[in-house]
Design a protein around this motif. Structure first.
Motif, short mmCIF file in Angstrom:
data_model
loop_
_atom_site.label_atom_id
_atom_site.label_comp_id
_atom_site.label_asym_id
_atom_site.label_seq_id
_atom_site.Cartn_x
_atom_site.Cartn_y
_atom_site.Cartn_z
N ASP A 147 0.86 -1.18 0.00
CA ASP A 147 0.00 0.00 0.00
C ASP A 147 0.90 1.23 0.00
OD1 ASP A 147 -1.77 2.03 0.48
OD2 ASP A 147 -2.88 0.98 2.02
N ALA B 1 -16.23 -2.24 1.00
CA ALA B 1 -16.31 -1.10 0.08
C ALA B 1 -17.60 -0.32 0.26
CB ALA B 1 -16.19 -1.59 -1.36
N ASP B 2 -18.61 -0.93 0.88
CA ASP B 2 -19.89 -0.26 1.08
C ASP B 2 -19.93 0.57 2.36
OD1 ASP B 2 -21.08 -1.50 -1.22
OD2 ASP B 2 -21.17 -3.36 -0.07
N SER C 15 -18.95 3.58 5.11
CA SER C 15 -18.61 5.01 5.01
C SER C 15 -17.10 5.16 5.10
CB SER C 15 -19.29 5.79 6.14
OG SER C 15 -18.72 5.42 7.40
N GLU C 16 -16.61 6.31 4.67
CA GLU C 16 -15.17 6.54 4.68
C GLU C 16 -14.59 6.45 6.09
OE1 GLU C 16 -11.93 9.95 3.26
OE2 GLU C 16 -14.04 10.12 2.72
N THR C 17 -15.32 7.01 7.06
CA THR C 17 -14.84 6.99 8.44
C THR C 17 -14.81 5.57 8.99
OG1 THR C 17 -15.70 9.22 8.83
CG2 THR C 17 -15.26 7.86 10.77
N GLU C 18 -15.88 4.81 8.77
CA GLU C 18 -15.94 3.45 9.30
C GLU C 18 -14.95 2.54 8.58
OE1 GLU C 18 -17.12 0.34 11.80
OE2 GLU C 18 -17.20 2.53 11.93
N LEU C 19 -14.78 2.74 7.28
CA LEU C 19 -13.80 1.95 6.54
C LEU C 19 -12.40 2.19 7.10
CD1 LEU C 19 -12.96 0.09 4.22
CD2 LEU C 19 -12.89 2.11 2.73
N SER C 20 -12.06 3.45 7.40
CA SER C 20 -10.76 3.76 7.96
C SER C 20 -10.58 3.09 9.32
CB SER C 20 -10.60 5.28 8.09
OG SER C 20 -9.39 5.61 8.71
N ARG C 21 -11.61 3.13 10.15
CA ARG C 21 -11.53 2.53 11.48
C ARG C 21 -11.32 1.01 11.39
NH1 ARG C 21 -15.04 0.76 16.05
NH2 ARG C 21 -16.79 0.48 14.62
N THR D 142 -10.18 -0.71 8.85
CA THR D 142 -8.90 -1.01 8.22
C THR D 142 -7.76 -0.97 9.24
OG1 THR D 142 -9.62 -0.18 6.06
CG2 THR D 142 -7.25 -0.28 6.45
N ASP E 268 -10.72 -7.66 2.11
CA ASP E 268 -11.57 -6.48 1.95
C ASP E 268 -13.05 -6.84 1.92
OD1 ASP E 268 -11.83 -7.71 -0.51
OD2 ASP E 268 -11.13 -6.00 -1.70
#
Length: 295
Positions: A102, A124-125, A127-133, A135, A160
């Protein structure tokens, strides 16, 4: 029309006269006053301090983004890899490509891509904030699992598809790993352990630190050509959640999981693993489980 250099008698003074009067008044007002200090050295010092504070703020912001104020340890740093990527069932599909690093986070691997089935959601579905958390949590969990599980399971990589799914194995081997901390729909204890020798199913009840009772299960998986493979699971209740740690075998190569029940119990007893469990129980990332539990 005024002539500024030669005012008419009785008229207003010219501009040069005004400037002379103003300079004379200022000189008289400042007689005896100390000389002005040299502002350049102070300005340079303040400039250097501002730059230092800016760099510190940027570094602190990046650290907060990675750790989210939760994990005390640094994220694991892995090298590259070109292991074959395969899903854990014939119904699911993966993209068999190398796993590059990455570039946004040097040293961390990109996740194993698992194509969701029709109607199935993926990370991928989010939210950006939850995806970051999620990850950040997955990267930390993958590093802890890789450090604690037997070497034959590694490297451990996140996927993913969902926060609870990981993948281990090298040299063509693919071992599915599940680390799930799912909010429980009931406060009831796990059903009692029952051994089923004819199905190569063994269940043992074991005590973990803090008085937690866990079940360690070894079970036969897929059968092919008269051969079977086994997988191992440890599960227990924690807080408001049901915790499951599973390492499965490679069902395509017909190779059993390279772990024992004692190996997974050792992971469950480690403080680093339980720190992850405590975080996920306090801040859930999975949907609440069904009210009826499976075996």
């Amino acid at each position: 029309m005024h002539v500024f250099m030669d005012p008419s008698p009785g008229g207003e003074p010219g501009r040069e006269d005004e400037e002379l009067l103003l300079r004379t008044a200022m000189e008289r007002a400042t007689d005896g006053a100390p000389p002005l200090p040299d502002l350049v050295p102070g300005a340079l010092v303040r400039g250097r301090r501002r730059r230092a504070r800016a760099r510190a703020a940027i570094g602190a912001g990046a650290a907060a983004l990675l750790a989210l104020g939760v994990f005390g340890a640094a994220l694991p740093v892995w090298g590259g890899g070109t292991e074959r990527v395969r899903d854990w069932s014939a119904a699911s599909r993966t993209t068999p490509v190398p796993t590059p690093l990455d570039t946004a986070r040097p040293g961390l691997r990109l996740p194993v891509h698992i194509e969701p089935e029709p109607g199935e959601s993926s990370m991928a579905d989010l939210s950006e904030t939850e995806l970051s958390r999620q990850t950040v949590f997955q990267n930390e969990a993958a590093g802890v699992l890789e450090a604690l599980l037997p070497e034959a399971v590694g490297p451990v990589r996140r996927t993913d598809l969902t926060v609870s799914r990981y993948q281990g194995g090298s040299d063509g081997r693919v071992f599915p790993v599940v680390f799930s901390v799912r909010p429980s729909a009931t406060s009831e204890a796990e059903p009692p352990c029952l051994d089923v020798p004819v199905k190569h199913y063994r269940c043992d009840e074991v005590s973990l630190p803090g008085g937690i009772m866990a079940q360690a299960i070894t079970a036969a998986g897929n059968a092919k050509g008269g051969r079977t493979i086994t997988g191992v699971t440890v599960r227990f209740g924690y807080g408001h959640s049901r915790v499951t740690l599973t390492v499965g075998g490679d069902d395509e190569a017909m190779v059993s999981a390279p772990v024992t029940a004692d190996d997974l119990l050792a992971v469950a007893r480690d403080a680093r693993f339980m720190e992850l469990v405590a975080y996920a129980d306090e801040r859930p990332m999975e949907a609440k489980e069904d009210s009826v539990r499976g075996g």
